[in-house]
Design a protein around this motif. Structure first.
Motif: not given
Length: 200
Positions: A154-179
């Protein structure tokens, strides 16, 4: 590229997770394949149904199906001594959860869906397959117990849904943080509050 990479990572992690749970439940070879495929593709199928997409899209992922089948075949052929050291299926489960949570959020966001829909898509894509897997393996779904699990999707969905990340690197960072959060919460035995008729 992020979409494809996370799709492959999530599929591999969840099909192995499903295969390990099937072996733990002493299912036969067919049971291992079925449980692995359901774990890998079940969340996406439920997501499509809930947000109004044709369920047939799940069957159009031929490459991912081939990857999953090959991975499980290789896994089944591995020596038992090697597989025994991989019996902690929760690691693969955490990887699948993180990859599919981000991928599910990206999917809903690409359709310009509202924030709640993005969060739902992240959670059901990340956890749906695991829920079905646990039910078929006659286990209590970890999503619905006190263990911190679904919250991270749910946290990953919130961060992405709020448009706080936009680049490929940021999306990979979100993946790593959630993991990392999922593994830390498991390692430290973080629990969510529970409320039941057995409370004292």
């Amino acid at each position: 590229m992020v979409w494809d990479v996370l799709n492959v990572i999530g599929t591999l992690a969840f099909c192995i997770s499903g295969a390990l749970v099937a072996m733990e439940a002493k299912y036969d070879i067919m049971g291992i394949y079925i449980l692995g495929l359901i774990t890998a593709f079940g969340g996406g199928a439920v997501r499509n149904l809930m947000i109004g997409l044709p369920i047939v899209e799940v069957w159009q992922q031929t490459t991912l199906f081939v990857i999953a089948l090959l991975a499980m075949t290789l896994f089944i052929l591995l020596p038992k001594s090697f597989v025994f050291h991989m019996k902690e299926w929760s690691l693969f489960d955490a990887i699948g959860l993180s990859a599919f949570a981000v991928q599910g959020a990206m999917y809903a966001q690409s359709m310009d869906m509202p924030l709640l829909a993005v969060m739902f898509s992240a959670s059901i894509t990340g956890a749906g397959g695991g829920i079905i897997r646990d039910v078929l393996a006659q286990k209590r779904p970890s999503v619905f117990t006190k263990e911190v699990y679904l919250l991270w999707a749910i946290l990953a969905g919130f961060v992405i849904g709020m448009d706080w990340v936009s680049t490929d690197v940021q999306l990979y960072v979100v993946f790593a943080i959630i993991l990392a959060l999922r593994l830390i919460s498991q390692r430290c035995k973080w629990d969510l509050p529970i409320r039941s008729f057995d409370d004292r």
